[in-house]
Structure formats: structure tokens, C-alpha cells
Design a protein around this motif. Structure first.
Motif, mmCIF file in Angstrom:
data_model
loop_
_atom_site.group_PDB
_atom_site.id
_atom_site.type_symbol
_atom_site.label_atom_id
_atom_site.label_comp_id
_atom_site.label_asym_id
_atom_site.label_seq_id
_atom_site.Cartn_x
_atom_site.Cartn_y
_atom_site.Cartn_z
ATOM 1 N N GLN A 3 -10.513 -2.756 6.690
ATOM 2 C CA GLN A 3 -10.585 -1.336 6.343
ATOM 3 C C GLN A 3 -10.151 -0.465 7.511
ATOM 4 O O GLN A 3 -9.442 0.526 7.325
ATOM 5 N N PHE A 46 -7.954 -1.015 9.427
ATOM 6 C CA PHE A 46 -6.504 -1.032 9.499
ATOM 7 C C PHE A 46 -5.877 -0.618 8.175
ATOM 8 O O PHE A 46 -4.779 -1.039 7.824
ATOM 9 N N MET A 66 -15.357 5.962 12.181
ATOM 10 C CA MET A 66 -14.450 5.135 11.376
ATOM 11 C C MET A 66 -14.834 5.113 9.890
ATOM 12 O O MET A 66 -14.166 4.463 9.091
ATOM 13 N N PRO A 123 -13.312 4.513 4.130
ATOM 14 C CA PRO A 123 -13.019 3.903 5.434
ATOM 15 C C PRO A 123 -11.533 3.614 5.646
ATOM 16 O O PRO A 123 -11.030 3.792 6.749
ATOM 17 N N HIS A 124 -10.829 3.191 4.601
ATOM 18 C CA HIS A 124 -9.442 2.805 4.841
ATOM 19 C C HIS A 124 -8.506 4.000 4.982
ATOM 20 O O HIS A 124 -7.349 3.839 5.344
ATOM 21 N N PRO A 147 -8.172 5.415 9.417
ATOM 22 C CA PRO A 147 -7.137 5.048 10.396
ATOM 23 C C PRO A 147 -5.798 5.752 10.117
ATOM 24 O O PRO A 147 -5.067 6.059 11.051
ATOM 25 N N ARG A 148 -5.509 6.019 8.858
ATOM 26 C CA ARG A 148 -4.261 6.716 8.510
ATOM 27 C C ARG A 148 -4.198 8.120 9.093
ATOM 28 O O ARG A 148 -3.127 8.673 9.250
ATOM 29 N N TYR A 155 -9.126 1.859 16.433
ATOM 30 C CA TYR A 155 -10.466 1.332 16.700
ATOM 31 C C TYR A 155 -10.360 -0.022 17.380
ATOM 32 O O TYR A 155 -9.742 -0.943 16.859
ATOM 33 N N MET A 194 -0.809 -5.985 11.164
ATOM 34 C CA MET A 194 -1.826 -5.188 10.468
ATOM 35 C C MET A 194 -1.791 -3.748 10.971
ATOM 36 O O MET A 194 -1.970 -2.806 10.207
ATOM 37 N N LEU A 206 1.862 -2.124 9.956
ATOM 38 C CA LEU A 206 1.995 -1.788 8.530
ATOM 39 C C LEU A 206 1.359 -0.440 8.225
ATOM 40 O O LEU A 206 1.847 0.324 7.394
ATOM 41 N N LEU A 207 0.255 -0.169 8.914
ATOM 42 C CA LEU A 207 -0.443 1.098 8.671
ATOM 43 C C LEU A 207 0.461 2.272 9.006
ATOM 44 O O LEU A 207 0.507 3.273 8.290
ATOM 45 N N ALA A 252 -4.744 -2.045 17.802
ATOM 46 C CA ALA A 252 -5.097 -0.654 17.509
ATOM 47 C C ALA A 252 -3.955 0.282 17.902
ATOM 48 O O ALA A 252 -3.672 1.266 17.206
#
Ligand SMILES: Nc1ncnc2c1ncn2[C@@H]1O[C@H](COP(=O)(O)OP(=O)(O)OP(=O)(O)O)[C@@H](O)[C@H]1O
Ligand SMILES: [Mg+2]
Lengths: 288, 233
Positions: free
Chosen positions: A179, A181, B48, B70-71, B74-75, B80, B99, B102-103, B145
Motif C-alpha cells: 500500500q 507503494f 502514511m 493508504p495507497h 504515496p501518489r 516511506y 515497485m 511504477l508508482l 522510496a
């Protein structure tokens, strides 16, 4: 028939069983691995696949479209079950076991009501015999093994080579960090549950020309899937496939040389032994 | 700028964060100090979105983060590095970094500068992350991160278990981020390290902010050091 003939038959039957078993159990393993839930309704998805395949075989289009329709329909039903039931339970291990037991009975009783208590045969879509020196063998069984192998390979490719597979593996290893990420764990769970059910439905549809469709056929599929998943190491896809072959081939050998009942007993004892001696399964844990 | 205002968090009935407020400007290094169980990790987890706050708000550059899933957080530009690294052990080093990439959707260009910061990872992209040494895992956790190109980086005890040479390297990394105008919220147990790198320090005790100052002011305040951190200097 000579000893070699019997041995060859046993190995052939065992290999076919191994492929079908691997395909049947793969979804259970995937769902347990990624979502950490035990899906007791897994066998019912298998049964639904078989019954849908029977239904299609009575239509003008025949059996073949069922190989697309069964996994899609059953996958969609599983997707709904995830959204409406499992997600609301926040995927808590105990609650989901109870919920999927409920799902098992709902599906079973619905099929009993609509489809009835009959065992119905379906003609194989292709019919040819392979002649070996000792016996002739149903070509369709080999087709089933081939399609199963292709689907196992495709699942492996998805898991190891695609972004979706990467997200599934990351979620399996650390849900919170996935999550962190940007992975929508809800979406991954819904997809995994649908995929697991779709694979089981595919297995059910494929075997119906060999086994006949019946509303209770999911129970045996569930039992065998549990055996394979526990033997292979919970959540390990490679282990699941390896265990399926171990069970398939030993089942073939014991059935041909002794009796099918003894084969089931052997499989169950094997699991009991693994549970006592190696709690991680024969082939280790995690990681696909 | 990251702002945390009047944050209250609970684990069940336990009131773990009590009215925590923080500000972090771009390029600033803010160090969060406190004894075991003070609530440092919980503060980062709340930012987060992994611990839902019962009240209070969190915002980044005026954009409300409280209540996002939560997801989505980060966007918005928050990276983190969790306590204990928590790399994905069965993914390869390259997949761990992917990982992050890709974000951001920034592909290999994003990878190049991260690998320049952590050259030892370069030769190990195909290796399973769980087989790395502790120091390398820490690099990977930070690199992963940074692959998301965050505006703010949350780091939870990144120096834990590192040998001195690697700690120096960690400090260099944090300073390099400062140059790139990344804000760093650093949780530390090692007070010396915090004093060396921080622009500002905040002391947490029992879930409340008890003290806030420059590192120099804290270093010359033995009473506070003793009372909140148990450190005698
Ligand atoms: N998952 C949890 N469930 C219940 N209580 C928790 C949980 N995680 C932490 N706590 C409690 O919340 C309080 C704050 O914990 P937190 O992990 O934020 O402390 P910390 O300052 O990061 O400590 P440390 O220096 O040991 O990492 C502690 O009292 C801890 O016992
Ligand atoms: Mg902590």
C-alpha cells in the motif's frame, strides 16, 4: 496386460491427474498465499465450472464456448462474493472461513435447486484414441493435460512477468508496504479471488467430459486441493504444482496396482505426515 | 510543506498520539526523537494512512491527506522508509525498486539517479532482496522510496544496525536529498546522529510533543536531554 503396460498406464493416468489437480488447487494456493484466507468454497467454484460446461453442451454452440464462459462467469461471481462478503469481514481469518463455508452451502443448494441431483455426462468435444502397445487411451485426457499445462504456464507468466503479478507478490509479502507503494490491496484481493475461482472453474469445465457433472463434486475437489496445498507448502505456487504431481502419480500407481480407495488413504496419510514432520510443507513456503 | 495538526491516534482503547502537530518545509530535515514507545513510528504510520487518526488533519502543500486511502498517499508525494526496512524479501532488488518506479511511472531515468546514490545495488538487481546484508537492505529500503521521487521522505530509524561507515553514507544521502529540496522527517534513537544532520528536532514523549528546537539548543540543554531521552551529556 504386462507389468510395463500397467506401469505406463499408471504413470500416464498419474500425470493427467497431476495436471488437473494442479490447476484445481492453484487458485486455492493463490488465494491463501496472497489474501491469507482459507477459501472453503473453492471446490464449489470447480463444481460450478463443471455444471456451466454441462449447460453449454446442451446449447447449439456446444461444449467449447464453456471453456471461456465458465471461468468468466465463476470469476465474476467470486468477484462479487469478495466485494459483498469477504471485504466487509476485513479478510479476518476466522470470519472468512465461516463465510466461505456459508458460500459453499449457498452455491451447492442453488445448484441442487436449479440443476437437480443428477450426475450428467458430457460428450468430449474431441474424440480420438491413442494406441499404445498395451492399451488405447482417451485422447481427450491428453488434451485436458495439455490445456492445464498451458494455463499453469500462463499463470506463472502473469505472476512472474507482469505488473499485476508483481503487485500480487508484493501484497503477499507485505500488505502494508505494498500500500505504501501505491498498490490498491482491495483491488488486488478482488482480482486474486476472481482469478482463483476462474482457474478452478476452468478445471471443472475441462474434466466434466471425463467425470460427469454433479452438485456434490466440489467436495472431493476441495479435499484434494487442500491436500495438495498443504503438502506443497501454504502459499507456494511451485510447491502446489510439485505436490499435485506427487499426489497424481502416487494416486495413479496405487489405483492401478492396488485400489483407488487405498490411493486416497495414502494421500491423506501423506498430508498427516507432512503436518506432523514439516509444517512448512514438503517444498518450502512463500515466494511463488 | 507537510503539516500535521492536532493528530490523535488510538490502537484500540490505547491513546497513542495526543495532539501531535508538526511542520516540515521543502529541503528541511526534521528529526523526531523520543524513547521506545513514545509514538514516533505511529506518527509516521498515521501520515502514511496506515493508522487512521481519530481527529486532526494531515496535509501536503495544502492538499488534505487525511481520509485518503493508504495507497493514494504515496501518489501525493510521500515516500516511506519503515522501521525494520521491510523490503519485499522474495522480490529481486530490481523488482523492489520497480515497485517505486511504477508508482511514479518514470521508468529507467528515475532509476539512474537512485543507483548513483547507492552504487552497491547496481550489480545486484537480479538478486533476491532477502539475501542482501543488513546494510544493503537499508540502502534498498531508502532507494525504493526514492524511486517514487517523493517531496517528503519519512525515515524510521534508518541507522538501526548499521556500521559507522554506512551511517556516514546515510547522512550523506539525507544531505543530498536536502539539496534536491526533499523534506525529510527522520525518526532516530541515536541522538548524536540526529544532532549532526537535523535542522530542527522535536521530542515526543507518551504520544505528545514535549519540546521543539534547533539541534544546537537541544545539545546545550542537558535537563531536557535527560528528562525526555534519558541521555546524560
Ligand atoms: N499495532 C499496535 N497495537 C497496539 N499498540 C501498539 C501497536 N503498535 C504500537 N503500539 C503501542 O503504541 C505506542 C507507540 O508505539 P510506536 O511504535 O509508535 O513507538 P516508537 O516511538 O516508534 O517506539 P520505538 O522506538 O520502540 O520504535 C507504544 O506504547 C506501543 O506499545
Ligand atoms: Mg518505532
Amino acid at each position: 496386460m504386462s507389468f510395463e503396460g500397467h506401469l505406463f498406464l499408471a504413470l500416464l493416468e498419474g500425470t493427467v491427474t497431476g495436471f488437473v489437480l494442479a490447476l484445481t488447487a492453484l487458485g486455492l494456493s493463490l488465494v491463501f498465499g496472497v489474501m491469507r484466507i482459507v477459501n472453503v468454497a473453492h471446490g464449489e467454484f470447480f463444481m460450478l465450472g463443471a455444471v456451466i460446461a454441462w449447460y453449454f453442451s446442451t446449447l447449439p454452440g456446444g461444449f467449447l464456448p464453456a471453456l471461456v464462459a465458465a471461468p468468466l462467469l465463476v470469476g465474476a461471481a467470486a468477484f462479487l462474493a469478495d466485494r459483498l462478503v469477504l471485504r466487509r469481514l476485513e479478510y479476518k481469518p476466522e470470519s472468512t472461513i465461516v463465510a466461505t463455508i456459508g458460500l459453499l452451502y449457498i452455491i451447492q443448494q442453488l445448484v441442487l435447486t436449479v440443476y437437480g441431483p443428477y450426475a450428467r455426462p458430457v460428450a468430449a468435444p474431441v474424440y480420438f484414441r491413442l494406441d499404445f502397445p498395451w492399451f488405447g487411451y482417451s485422447g481427450y485426457k491428453l488434451v485436458v493435460a495439455g490445456v492445464s499445462a498451458a494455463l499453469l504456464g500462463a499463470t506463472w507468466l502473469v505472476m512472474s512477468r507482469t505488473t499485476l503479478g508483481l503487485y500480487m507478490r508484493a501484497t503477499q509479502q507485505d500488505r502494508e508496504m505494498a500500500q505504501a507503494f501505491g498498490v490498491s490491496v482491495d483491488r488486488v484481493y478482488a482480482l486474486v479471488f476472481a482469478l482463483g475461482a476462474g482457474l478452478a472453474a476452468m478445471a471443472g469445465a475441462l474434466v466434466v467430459p471425463i467425470q460427469q457433472a454433479h452438485y456434490l463434486m466440489g467436495l472431493d475437489a476441495l479435499l484434494m486441493s487442500f491436500i495438495v496445498v498443504i503438502l506443497g507448502g501454504l502459499g507456494s505456487l511451485g510447491g502446489t504444482v510439485a505436490a499435485a504431481f506427487l499426489i497424481g502419480v502416487s494416486d495413479g500407481l496405487v489405483s492401478v496396482f492396488f485400489s483407488p480407495t487405498l490411493a486416497k488413504i495414502v494421500a491423506t496419510l501423506l498430508v498427516a505426515l507432512v503436518l506432523v514432520l514439516r509444517t512448512g510443507g514438503l517444498f518450502g513456503e512463500e515466494g511463488t | 510543506m507537510l503539516t500535521v495538526d492536532g493528530l490523535h491516534c488510538y490502537y484500540g482503547e490505547a491513546h497513542v498520539l495526543k495532539d501531535v502537530s508538526l511542520r516540515l518545509s521543502p529541503g528541511e530535515i526534521l528529526c523526531l526523537l523520543g524513547r521506545n514507545g513514545a509514538g514516533k513510528t505511529t506518527t509516521l504510520r498515521a501520515i502514511m494512512g496506515l493508522v487512521p487518526p481519530r481527529s486532526g488533519r494531515i496535509a501536503l502543500d495544502g492538499r488534505e491527506l487525511t481520509g485518503l486511502r493508504p495507497h493514494d498517499i504515496p501518489r501525493c508525494g510521500i515516500g516511506y522508509v519503515p522501521q525494520g526496512r521491510r523490503i519485499f524479501p522474495f522480490l529481486t532488488v530490481g523488482e523492489n525498486l520497480k515497485m517505486g518506479l511504477l508508482l511514479k511511472g518514470s521508468g529507467d531515468a528515475g532509476l539512474a539517479w537512485v543507483l548513483d546514490l547507492f552504487p552497491p545495488l547496481r550489480g545486484r538487481l537480479g538478486q533476491r532482496a532477502g539475501t542482501l546484508s543488513g546494510g544493503e537492505q537499508q540502502m534498498l529500503a531508502t532507494a525504493r522510496a526514492l524511486c517514487t521521487e517523493p517531496k517528503v521522505l519519512l525515515m524510521d530509524e534508518p541507522s538501526e544496525g548499521l556500521m559507522p561507515a554506512l551511517i556516514r553514507r546515510l547522512l550523506d544521502t539525507i544531505r543530498a536529498l536536502k539539496v534536491r529540496q526533499v523534506g525529510v522527517l527522520l525518526v532516530e534513537q541515536k541522538i548524536d546522529l540526529a544532532l549532526r544532520v537535523a535542522d530542527r528536532v522535536v521530542l515526543l514523549e507518551n504520544g505528545s510533543v514535549r519540546y521543539e528546537s534547533t539541534p544546537e539548543a537541544l545539545a546545550s540543554n542537558p535537563e531536557v536531554l535527560l528528562r525526555y531521552l534519558g541521555v546524560r551529556r
